[in-house]
Write an enzyme that holds these catalytic residues in place. Structure first.
Site, PDB file in Angstrom:
ATOM      1  N   VAL A 142       0.869  -1.171   0.000  1.00  0.00           N
ATOM      2  CA  VAL A 142       0.000   0.000   0.000  1.00  0.00           C
ATOM      3  C   VAL A 142       0.905   1.220   0.000  1.00  0.00           C
ATOM      4  CG1 VAL A 142      -1.967  -1.081   1.127  1.00  0.00           C
ATOM      5  CG2 VAL A 142      -0.182  -0.073   2.510  1.00  0.00           C
ATOM      6  N   CYS A 143       0.551   2.267  -0.692  1.00  0.00           N
ATOM      7  CA  CYS A 143       1.526   3.329  -0.949  1.00  0.00           C
ATOM      8  C   CYS A 143       0.876   4.681  -1.153  1.00  0.00           C
ATOM      9  CB  CYS A 143       2.289   3.073  -2.238  1.00  0.00           C
ATOM     10  SG  CYS A 143       3.029   1.485  -2.351  1.00  0.00           S
TER      11      CYS A 143
END
Ligand SMILES: *[C@@H]1O[C@H](CO)[C@@H](O)[C@H](O)[C@H]1NC(C)=O
Ligand SMILES: *[C@@H]1O[C@H](CO)[C@@H](O)[C@H](O)[C@H]1NC(C)=O
Ligand SMILES: *[C@@H]1O[C@H](CO)[C@@H](O)[C@H](O)[C@H]1NC(C)=O
Ligand SMILES: *[C@@H]1O[C@H](CO)[C@@H](O)[C@H](O)[C@H]1NC(C)=O
Ligand SMILES: *[C@@H]1O[C@H](CO)[C@@H](O)[C@H](O)[C@H]1NC(C)=O
Ligand SMILES: *[C@@H]1O[C@H](CO)[C@@H](O)[C@H](O)[C@H]1NC(C)=O
EC number: 3.5.1.23
Length: 395
Positions: A142-143
């Protein structure tokens, strides 16, 4: 079925974390300032540089990096084994990985198949486990990624790479076990042909796909995971079962960085190539107005979002939710990041202020392993190992 499982897992983990927290720490904060040059407890060090020579046979390309990072890799792999054993005791899961995944390496496209074999042979890690490690990134990332244009028309592309969601929470230390093990594996790589830079990336040693990279003076590219209710992991499942007409997402980004020669060329490849699973590609070009978010289903580029300076859109920003929908309320990194971008204003956007935005909780969180900032006009890529000391949001 897989996505449902994943979502339940998400909720259960969240509930568990809430119960184990006992108190509510300040998850969000005012926009940070003065964080750059990086220092203090959220900065854990610079990232070492390596060269990968694309003129070498694929099996030899990663030798220098893996030789240096062998011990850190072994330690990370051991942590994954421990996790697997915690899920399925008696080592049955890893047995399966060691036995079955090596066969699949041969089904990967060249040069990825050969590079993965090279990594396994130099590191001494069983081939199936290196393969697993290379699949993991497609699933647990996740970013936050953004591209902003300053008033001079220069583009700044930056990202936080958050990895290790659900990969074992260390209750005592309040950390993600695998995230901790990954930080020592972060490397910057200068990929060369005829001893000249073709592209540069920030990578995890042992991983041959690309999540973050720049083709100097031409384009910049990052990839974020897209959780999707339609077709999430079906493609990966199909590939395991033998239907293999889609491309691994991070292999596509690698191919684009290595072989695409312009922003338009990169954009077309990222928009049109059939994928194994959904993804977000965040692409910046080398001229004013050239930046976009490509939201991919397995077959389509949905609702593209581009810079639009005339209408005041001087940046594009992507976390892990479709830009035309609200983020999941448990995981809203987009609103705080945009709030800080808006507060900064285009007049004041720079490497320094972008680093501030990416240093603000919860944009910076327990999963954040590195921050990378790229400037296409300078051909530069710099990255920093990050940490988020308590109190800090788990993601
Ligand atoms: C927790 O932190 C302590 C001190 O930093 C460290 O020695 C220990 O290895 C950590 N535990 C895990 C499981 O990482
Ligand atoms: C490659 O280029 C670097 C500088 O860019 C130089 O130091 C090195 O000697 C060159 N290597 C070869 C094999 O030409
Ligand atoms: C890039 O193109 C070259 C020449 O066609 C090819 O040999 C190489 O495998 C390609 N790279 C990737 C990562 O697909
Ligand atoms: C931008 O990229 C194009 C395509 O590679 C190239 O022709 C052009 O010279 C580049 N412009 C700048 C300012 O670097
Ligand atoms: C930031 O500014 C954009 C453009 O004006 C606006 O659409 C968006 O709602 C703002 N977001 C926040 C969180 O302030
Ligand atoms: C932008 O930077 C200038 C000079 O550093 C400063 O005076 C101004 O207050 C800043 N504007 C914003 C919106 O932060």
């Amino acid at each position: 079925m897989f996505t449902k499982l994943n979502f339940c897992c998400f909720l259960l983990t969240y509930i568990f974390l809430c119960l184990s927290a006992q108190y509510v720490p300040p998850y969000t904060e005012e926009c940070r300032s003065g964080m750059y040059p990086p220092n203090g407890p959220t900065f854990k060090g610079n990232v070492p540089w390596y060269t990968v020579d694309l003129d070498l046979p694929p099996s030899k390309r990663w030798t220098n990096i893996i030789t240096d990072k062998k011990n850190d890799m072994a330690s990370m792999i051991q942590a994954i084994r421990d996790l697997a054993d915690a899920f399925v005791p008696s080592g049955k899961l890893i047995e399966l990985v060691d036995h079955d995944l090596p066969l699949m390496v041969n089904t990967l496209p060249y040069p990825f198949n050969e590079e993965i074999k090279g990594v396994a042979s130099v590191s001494g890690v069983p081939l199936g486990e290196v393969m697993l490690f290379n699949i993991f990134y497609e699933v647990f990332t996740v970013c936050t990624s953004l591209v902003a244009e300053n008033v001079n028309g220069n583009l700044i592309h930056a990202r936080n790479l958050d990895f290790g969601l659900f990969m074992g929470w260390d209750i005592k230390n309040r950390t993600w076990i695998i995230t901790e093990k990954l930080r020592p594996l972060v490397v910057n790589v200068d990929f060369r042909r005829n001893n000249r830079t073709v592209f540069k990336s920030t990578n995890f040693a042992g991983y041959v796909g690309m999540l973050t990279g720049i083709r100097p003076h031409t384009f910049t590219l990052t990839m974020n995971e897209r959780f999707s209710l339609d077709g999430g992991y079906i493609g990966i499942l199909e590939w395991i079962l033998g239907k293999r007409d889609g491309m691994w997402m991070s292999f596509l980004t690698r191919s684009v960085l290595e072989n695409a020669t312009s922003y338009e060329n990169a954009k077309a490849l990222l928009s049109d190539t059939k994928l194994l699973a959904p993804a977000y590609f965040i692409l910046g070009g080398n001229q004013t107005g050239q930046a976009c978010i490509i939201t991919r289903s397995r077959t389509q580029n949905l609702n593209p979002l581009e810079l639009d300076l005339k209408n005041g859109r001087w940046y594009v920003l992507e976390t892990n939710y479709d830009h035309w929908k609200a983020p999941l309320f448990l995981d809203d990194r987009r609103t705080p990041a945009m709030k800080c971008m808006n507060q900064t204003t285009q007049a004041n956007i720079s490497i320094k202020t972008v680093y501030d935005v990416l240093s603000t909780k919860p944009v910076l969180n327990k999963l954040t392993t590195y921050t990378t900032i790229m400037e296409v006009s300078k051909g530069s890529l710099e990255s920093f190992i990050r940490d988020c000391p308590n109190p800090c949001m788990p993601w």
